[in-house]
Design a protein around this motif. Structure first.
Motif, PDB file in Angstrom:
ATOM      1  N   ALA A 142     -43.872  23.470  26.040  1.00 57.14           N
ATOM      2  CA  ALA A 142     -44.606  24.355  25.133  1.00 57.14           C
ATOM      3  C   ALA A 142     -46.112  24.214  25.227  1.00 57.14           C
ATOM      4  CB  ALA A 142     -44.163  24.091  23.693  1.00 57.14           C
ATOM      5  N   ILE A 169     -38.748  28.275  26.532  1.00 58.61           N
ATOM      6  CA  ILE A 169     -39.450  27.050  26.127  1.00 58.61           C
ATOM      7  C   ILE A 169     -38.383  26.046  25.720  1.00 58.61           C
ATOM      8  CG2 ILE A 169     -41.035  26.020  24.468  1.00 58.61           C
ATOM      9  CD1 ILE A 169     -42.438  28.768  24.321  1.00 58.61           C
ATOM     10  N   TRP A 172     -39.491  23.539  21.310  1.00 61.69           N
ATOM     11  CA  TRP A 172     -40.565  24.090  20.497  1.00 61.69           C
ATOM     12  C   TRP A 172     -40.792  23.174  19.300  1.00 61.69           C
ATOM     13  CZ3 TRP A 172     -44.356  27.228  21.195  1.00 61.69           C
ATOM     14  CH2 TRP A 172     -45.073  27.718  20.098  1.00 61.69           C
ATOM     15  N   PRO A 176     -46.337  23.321  15.887  1.00 58.85           N
ATOM     16  CA  PRO A 176     -46.986  23.572  17.174  1.00 58.85           C
ATOM     17  C   PRO A 176     -48.501  23.541  17.088  1.00 58.85           C
ATOM     18  CG  PRO A 176     -46.117  25.606  16.235  1.00 58.85           C
ATOM     19  CD  PRO A 176     -45.608  24.493  15.391  1.00 58.85           C
ATOM     20  N   SER A 180     -49.881  25.409  22.216  1.00 60.98           N
ATOM     21  CA  SER A 180     -48.497  25.887  22.209  1.00 60.98           C
ATOM     22  C   SER A 180     -48.410  27.299  21.657  1.00 60.98           C
ATOM     23  CB  SER A 180     -47.617  24.947  21.381  1.00 60.98           C
ATOM     24  OG  SER A 180     -47.582  23.656  21.937  1.00 60.98           O
ATOM     25  N   ARG A 181     -49.117  27.560  20.582  1.00 62.54           N
ATOM     26  CA  ARG A 181     -49.061  28.875  19.957  1.00 62.54           C
ATOM     27  C   ARG A 181     -49.673  29.941  20.861  1.00 62.54           C
ATOM     28  NH1 ARG A 181     -52.196  27.548  14.864  1.00 62.54           N
ATOM     29  NH2 ARG A 181     -51.825  29.732  14.259  1.00 62.54           N
ATOM     30  N   VAL A 184     -47.311  31.106  23.838  1.00 64.26           N
ATOM     31  CA  VAL A 184     -46.241  32.071  23.582  1.00 64.26           C
ATOM     32  C   VAL A 184     -46.600  33.433  24.164  1.00 64.26           C
ATOM     33  CG1 VAL A 184     -44.981  33.313  21.774  1.00 64.26           C
ATOM     34  CG2 VAL A 184     -45.389  30.864  21.546  1.00 64.26           C
ATOM     35  N   ALA A 198     -36.695  30.059  22.822  1.00 63.98           N
ATOM     36  CA  ALA A 198     -37.418  28.822  22.483  1.00 63.98           C
ATOM     37  C   ALA A 198     -36.461  27.941  21.701  1.00 63.98           C
ATOM     38  CB  ALA A 198     -38.669  29.126  21.675  1.00 63.98           C
ATOM     39  N   GLU A 236     -45.922  33.075  15.461  1.00 63.68           N
ATOM     40  CA  GLU A 236     -46.625  31.892  15.966  1.00 63.68           C
ATOM     41  C   GLU A 236     -48.031  32.184  16.457  1.00 63.68           C
ATOM     42  OE1 GLU A 236     -45.440  29.058  15.476  1.00 63.68           O
ATOM     43  OE2 GLU A 236     -43.335  29.517  15.043  1.00 63.68           O
TER      44      GLU A 236
END
Length: 238
Positions: A142, A169, A172, A176, A180-181, A184, A198, A236
């Protein structure tokens, strides 16, 4: 899609648990499933391997393993050091094709990343996917660093004319971070392939009954799941 090859962008990215989730979702959809571990390393003769873990989590799945080597190394290196025969891509392809005559879906799980070597000739999981003319699902981490590794994997597949089905992913996090966000949205852009799921961190530690019941929630409809990728991205987004 009678055969799906599952690879990771590296080790410890959640490849085996993702394979189990794909298997569980397919079983829940009423499909017969087999999982083939091309080469198992770092496991002794009497120990449970990745294919066994998939069966434990997913349930009614046929498990097959071509070879195992005791040291946790690349399969080609582990085979050489153990004085054991290596696995060759054509053996992976032939075994998967045979399983596909008896099952509606065959999941071929690699070891490590796409270009980890099986033998002294440099044979890889990418070669096996090419021989099978099978799509590949890439399991990615992630966080920070995943974009480069995932894009390199996607580029290699396309250079070989192998279909990249999508990216999942593999773990997750519950909380996060910013990278990571952002990833996405960025993973589909850098790979040119959809994000197909995820898995929550720690999914593999769930009781098997809970894992099987919940697995479809983590995967997109293309993988027999109900996961809404757009809703996940919106939720996210930083």
């Amino acid at each position: 899609m009678p055969v799906l090859v599952i690879t990771g962008t590296g080790t410890e990215v959640g490849k085996t648990v993702t394979t189990a989730a794909v298997a569980a979702a397919a079983v829940a959809a009423g499909r017969s499933v087999a999982v083939l571990k091309a080469a198992q390393t770092g496991v002794g003769p009497a120990e449970r391997g990745d294919a066994d873990e998939v069966v434990r989590l997913a349930g009614a799945v046929t498990a097959s393993e071509l070879a195992r080597y005791p040291e946790p190394l690349a399969p080609g290196t582990a085979a050489r050091r153990a004085g054991l025969p290596p696995v060759h891509p054509h053996e992976v392809a032939e075994t998967a094709a045979k399983l596909a005559t008896e099952h509606e879906l065959v999941l071929v799980e690699g070891a490590g990343g796409l270009l980890v070597r099986f033998d002294a000739a440099g044979g890889t999981l990418a070669d096996a996917a090419g021989l099978l003319n099978a799509p590949v699902l890439v399991v990615a981490s992630a966080g920070l660093g995943t974009l480069n590794a995932t894009e390199l994997t996607a580029c290699e597949l396309r250079s070989r004319g192998v279909e990249l089905l999508g990216v999942v992913i593999g773990s997750w996090p519950a909380a996060p971070d910013l990278a990571s966000r952002c990833n996405v949205a960025d993973l589909p852009d850098v790979t040119g392939a959809p994000l197909l799921g995820a898995l929550p961190a720690g999914a593999g530690a769930l009781p098997p009954t809970d894992f099987r019941a919940t697995a479809p929630d983590w995967l997109a409809p293309r993988l027999d799941g109900t996961w809404d990728g757009e809703a996940f991205r919106m939720r996210e987004a930083p």
